[in-house]
Scaffold this motif. Structure first.
Motif, PDB file in Angstrom:
ATOM      1  N   ALA A 112       3.883   2.906  -5.717  1.00 37.84           N
ATOM      2  CA  ALA A 112       2.753   3.809  -5.554  1.00 37.84           C
ATOM      3  C   ALA A 112       2.557   4.073  -4.064  1.00 37.84           C
ATOM      4  CB  ALA A 112       1.490   3.196  -6.161  1.00 37.84           C
ATOM      5  N   VAL A 113       2.707   5.345  -3.682  1.00 39.77           N
ATOM      6  CA  VAL A 113       2.624   5.750  -2.277  1.00 39.77           C
ATOM      7  C   VAL A 113       1.307   6.487  -2.034  1.00 39.77           C
ATOM      8  CG1 VAL A 113       3.775   7.080  -0.453  1.00 39.77           C
ATOM      9  CG2 VAL A 113       5.134   5.925  -2.203  1.00 39.77           C
ATOM     10  N   GLY A 114       0.822   6.405  -0.790  1.00 42.11           N
ATOM     11  CA  GLY A 114      -0.391   7.136  -0.435  1.00 42.11           C
ATOM     12  C   GLY A 114      -1.656   6.512  -0.988  1.00 42.11           C
ATOM     13  N   ILE A 115      -1.623   5.194  -1.196  1.00 41.70           N
ATOM     14  CA  ILE A 115      -2.786   4.492  -1.732  1.00 41.70           C
ATOM     15  C   ILE A 115      -3.815   4.271  -0.641  1.00 41.70           C
ATOM     16  CG2 ILE A 115      -3.572   2.276  -2.669  1.00 41.70           C
ATOM     17  CD1 ILE A 115      -2.245   3.765  -4.785  1.00 41.70           C
ATOM     18  N   SER A 116      -5.063   4.528  -0.955  1.00 45.23           N
ATOM     19  CA  SER A 116      -6.160   4.176  -0.056  1.00 45.23           C
ATOM     20  C   SER A 116      -6.673   2.803  -0.452  1.00 45.23           C
ATOM     21  CB  SER A 116      -7.288   5.207  -0.162  1.00 45.23           C
ATOM     22  OG  SER A 116      -8.401   4.807   0.620  1.00 45.23           O
ATOM     23  N   ASP A 117      -6.839   1.919   0.525  1.00 45.08           N
ATOM     24  CA  ASP A 117      -7.199   0.538   0.186  1.00 45.08           C
ATOM     25  C   ASP A 117      -8.631   0.390  -0.297  1.00 45.08           C
ATOM     26  OD1 ASP A 117      -8.567   0.906   2.521  1.00 45.08           O
ATOM     27  OD2 ASP A 117      -7.581  -0.695   3.646  1.00 45.08           O
ATOM     28  N   ASP A 118      -9.408   1.486  -0.320  1.00 51.00           N
ATOM     29  CA  ASP A 118     -10.757   1.402  -0.868  1.00 51.00           C
ATOM     30  C   ASP A 118     -10.863   2.099  -2.229  1.00 51.00           C
ATOM     31  OD1 ASP A 118     -10.482   4.009  -0.055  1.00 51.00           O
ATOM     32  OD2 ASP A 118     -12.300   4.072   1.166  1.00 51.00           O
ATOM     33  N   ASP A 119      -9.740   2.562  -2.763  1.00 54.26           N
ATOM     34  CA  ASP A 119      -9.733   3.227  -4.073  1.00 54.26           C
ATOM     35  C   ASP A 119      -9.343   2.203  -5.137  1.00 54.26           C
ATOM     36  OD1 ASP A 119      -9.674   4.924  -6.203  1.00 54.26           O
ATOM     37  OD2 ASP A 119      -8.538   6.496  -5.188  1.00 54.26           O
ATOM     38  N   LEU A 136       0.315   1.771   1.449  1.00 53.52           N
ATOM     39  CA  LEU A 136      -0.972   2.329   1.846  1.00 53.52           C
ATOM     40  C   LEU A 136      -0.807   3.505   2.801  1.00 53.52           C
ATOM     41  CD1 LEU A 136      -2.991  -0.961   2.474  1.00 53.52           C
ATOM     42  CD2 LEU A 136      -2.852   0.393   0.382  1.00 53.52           C
ATOM     43  N   ARG A 137      -1.837   4.320   2.887  1.00 53.56           N
ATOM     44  CA  ARG A 137      -1.805   5.475   3.778  1.00 53.56           C
ATOM     45  C   ARG A 137      -1.685   5.054   5.238  1.00 53.56           C
ATOM     46  NH1 ARG A 137      -6.740   9.194   1.337  1.00 53.56           N
ATOM     47  NH2 ARG A 137      -5.868   9.454  -0.770  1.00 53.56           N
ATOM     48  N   THR A 138      -2.162   3.872   5.549  1.00 52.03           N
ATOM     49  CA  THR A 138      -2.142   3.398   6.927  1.00 52.03           C
ATOM     50  C   THR A 138      -0.812   2.764   7.308  1.00 52.03           C
ATOM     51  OG1 THR A 138      -3.124   1.307   6.174  1.00 52.03           O
ATOM     52  CG2 THR A 138      -4.632   3.011   6.963  1.00 52.03           C
ATOM     53  N   GLU A 139       0.125   2.655   6.368  1.00 50.15           N
ATOM     54  CA  GLU A 139       1.401   2.005   6.635  1.00 50.15           C
ATOM     55  C   GLU A 139       2.464   3.031   7.010  1.00 50.15           C
ATOM     56  OE1 GLU A 139       1.204  -2.038   3.988  1.00 50.15           O
ATOM     57  OE2 GLU A 139       1.618  -0.167   2.907  1.00 50.15           O
ATOM     58  N   SER A 156       7.771  -8.086  -5.964  1.00 46.40           N
ATOM     59  CA  SER A 156       6.623  -7.179  -6.034  1.00 46.40           C
ATOM     60  C   SER A 156       5.807  -7.405  -4.780  1.00 46.40           C
ATOM     61  CB  SER A 156       5.774  -7.452  -7.278  1.00 46.40           C
ATOM     62  OG  SER A 156       6.496  -7.148  -8.446  1.00 46.40           O
ATOM     63  N   ALA A 157       5.384  -6.324  -4.141  1.00 45.64           N
ATOM     64  CA  ALA A 157       4.719  -6.473  -2.855  1.00 45.64           C
ATOM     65  C   ALA A 157       3.499  -5.574  -2.761  1.00 45.64           C
ATOM     66  CB  ALA A 157       5.690  -6.153  -1.720  1.00 45.64           C
ATOM     67  N   CYS A 158       2.472  -6.107  -2.106  1.00 46.73           N
ATOM     68  CA  CYS A 158       1.276  -5.323  -1.821  1.00 46.73           C
ATOM     69  C   CYS A 158       0.559  -5.962  -0.637  1.00 46.73           C
ATOM     70  CB  CYS A 158       0.360  -5.227  -3.037  1.00 46.73           C
ATOM     71  SG  CYS A 158      -0.167  -6.815  -3.702  1.00 46.73           S
ATOM     72  N   SER A 159      -0.337  -5.214  -0.040  1.00 48.29           N
ATOM     73  CA  SER A 159      -1.048  -5.691   1.137  1.00 48.29           C
ATOM     74  C   SER A 159      -2.099  -6.727   0.736  1.00 48.29           C
ATOM     75  CB  SER A 159      -1.743  -4.513   1.830  1.00 48.29           C
ATOM     76  OG  SER A 159      -2.815  -4.031   1.029  1.00 48.29           O
ATOM     77  N   PRO A 160      -2.590  -7.513   1.701  1.00 45.78           N
ATOM     78  CA  PRO A 160      -3.658  -8.476   1.399  1.00 45.78           C
ATOM     79  C   PRO A 160      -4.892  -7.816   0.794  1.00 45.78           C
ATOM     80  CG  PRO A 160      -2.691  -8.959   3.534  1.00 45.78           C
ATOM     81  CD  PRO A 160      -2.101  -7.658   3.088  1.00 45.78           C
ATOM     82  N   ARG A 161      -5.214  -6.610   1.250  1.00 45.07           N
ATOM     83  CA  ARG A 161      -6.382  -5.900   0.714  1.00 45.07           C
ATOM     84  C   ARG A 161      -6.181  -5.574  -0.766  1.00 45.07           C
ATOM     85  NH1 ARG A 161     -11.546  -4.939  -0.227  1.00 45.07           N
ATOM     86  NH2 ARG A 161     -12.017  -2.748  -0.620  1.00 45.07           N
ATOM     87  N   VAL A 162      -5.000  -5.088  -1.120  1.00 46.70           N
ATOM     88  CA  VAL A 162      -4.706  -4.780  -2.525  1.00 46.70           C
ATOM     89  C   VAL A 162      -4.727  -6.055  -3.356  1.00 46.70           C
ATOM     90  CG1 VAL A 162      -2.932  -3.931  -4.104  1.00 46.70           C
ATOM     91  CG2 VAL A 162      -3.403  -2.693  -1.986  1.00 46.70           C
ATOM     92  N   LEU A 166      -7.023  -6.846  -6.718  1.00 51.74           N
ATOM     93  CA  LEU A 166      -6.449  -7.233  -8.005  1.00 51.74           C
ATOM     94  C   LEU A 166      -6.980  -8.584  -8.461  1.00 51.74           C
ATOM     95  CD1 LEU A 166      -2.754  -6.059  -7.538  1.00 51.74           C
ATOM     96  CD2 LEU A 166      -4.631  -4.879  -8.698  1.00 51.74           C
ATOM     97  N   LEU A 167      -7.171  -9.515  -7.530  1.00 55.13           N
ATOM     98  CA  LEU A 167      -7.722 -10.821  -7.892  1.00 55.13           C
ATOM     99  C   LEU A 167      -9.163 -10.693  -8.366  1.00 55.13           C
ATOM    100  CD1 LEU A 167      -6.275 -13.114  -5.064  1.00 55.13           C
ATOM    101  CD2 LEU A 167      -5.607 -13.037  -7.474  1.00 55.13           C
ATOM    102  N   LYS A 168      -9.922  -9.803  -7.740  1.00 52.19           N
ATOM    103  CA  LYS A 168     -11.295  -9.560  -8.194  1.00 52.19           C
ATOM    104  C   LYS A 168     -11.299  -9.002  -9.608  1.00 52.19           C
ATOM    105  CE  LYS A 168     -14.128  -7.373  -5.581  1.00 52.19           C
ATOM    106  NZ  LYS A 168     -14.665  -6.339  -4.647  1.00 52.19           N
ATOM    107  N   ARG A 169     -10.345  -8.122  -9.878  1.00 54.38           N
ATOM    108  CA  ARG A 169     -10.231  -7.529 -11.214  1.00 54.38           C
ATOM    109  C   ARG A 169      -9.915  -8.605 -12.253  1.00 54.38           C
ATOM    110  NH1 ARG A 169     -11.871  -3.856 -14.806  1.00 54.38           N
ATOM    111  NH2 ARG A 169     -10.204  -3.178 -16.213  1.00 54.38           N
ATOM    112  N   LEU A 170      -9.000  -9.509 -11.911  1.00 55.95           N
ATOM    113  CA  LEU A 170      -8.653 -10.595 -12.830  1.00 55.95           C
ATOM    114  C   LEU A 170      -9.845 -11.507 -13.075  1.00 55.95           C
ATOM    115  CD1 LEU A 170      -5.081 -11.598 -11.580  1.00 55.95           C
ATOM    116  CD2 LEU A 170      -5.671 -10.426 -13.705  1.00 55.95           C
TER     117      LEU A 170
END
Length: 246
Positions: A112-119, A136-139, A156-162, A166-170
């Protein structure tokens, strides 16, 4: 004043212009080697799509396929099966396009490209669809290439913010789950003794009735109280009338 301007103009014109290749580093040429994989780029911004495809085509044996909507996506997927799909989540109907990709090729690795870390909604939707990575858009482009290399290797890779989102969602999903109530499992003898407790029989009376030793009855009564979570015989009898046990 006129002479000074003329001199400046002549100085610029006479200065040799280096080849375009010398500027590639300044124009954003990645410092990481581009992976040679069968790639599909999905982006409804023509400029972004064509620039990214041209960049990945440099030195690659396979030119990336491109798509920008559902018809072009279906056409691209029909020509060849991609190993990597770069899906710009800013594309109109991106979540639906992601679902179409996963439905047709569930094993394909989608980034997934162009992700905003607040979305958070988009991030969660991507996770539920099983994307392999987030950019992320900032990368940078280098970050994207490194991410592609990791995904190709099965990571599988994602930023600490992502990761935090995801952990909050779980955690939220775990909090919504109803606790599973375990029914007490009593043996046939314990059920028999519980029935006699309901009749108000003493340990001695139970022992005489069942023709077993008194200490054996005491052990069974203690086991019944423990399994029912009761502290007294009266409490055990009360619980036996409200709890189904097997």
């Amino acid at each position: 004043m006129t002479d000074r301007v003329s001199f400046s103009y002549a100085h610029v014109v006479d200065k040799p212009v280096p080849p375009l290749a010398h500027h590639r580093r300044d124009m954003g040429e990645p410092r990481v080697q581009l992976p040679d994989v069968v790639m599909l780029i999905v982006d409804d911004c023509t400029l972004h799509r064509e620039n990214l495809a041209a960049m990945f085509a440099l030195g690659a044996h396979t030119v990336p396929a491109v798509a920008w909507d559902l018809p072009s996506l279906i056409a691209s997927l029909g020509e060849r099966t991609p190993e990597i799909v770069l899906l710009n989540m800013g594309t109109h109907g991106s979540v639906g396009l992601l679902g179409s990709i996963r439905q047709r090729y569930p094993d394909v690795k989608v980034i997934a490209v162009g992700i905003s870390d607040d979305d958070e909604s988009i991030i969660v939707a991507c996770a539920e669809a099983g994307v392999a990575g987030y950019h992320l858009r900032t990368e940078s482009l280098d970050d994207l290439i490194k991410l592609i290399s990791k995904v190709i290797e099965g990571e599988s890779a994602c930023s600490p913010r992502v990761t935090t989102i995801l952990l909050k969602r779980l955690s939220a999903l775990a909090a919504q789950r109803q606790p599973v109530v375990k029914e007490p499992v009593l043996t046939s003898r314990e059920i028999q003794i519980l029935g006699m407790l309901e009749l108000g029989l003493s340990n001695r009376e139970i022992a005489d009735h069942l023709c077993i030793a008194l200490h054996t009855v005491k052990n069974h009564v203690h086991s019944v109280l423990t399994k029912l979570g009761a502290s007294t015989r009266t409490e055990a009898v009360a619980l036996s009338r409200t709890v189904h046990y097997s």
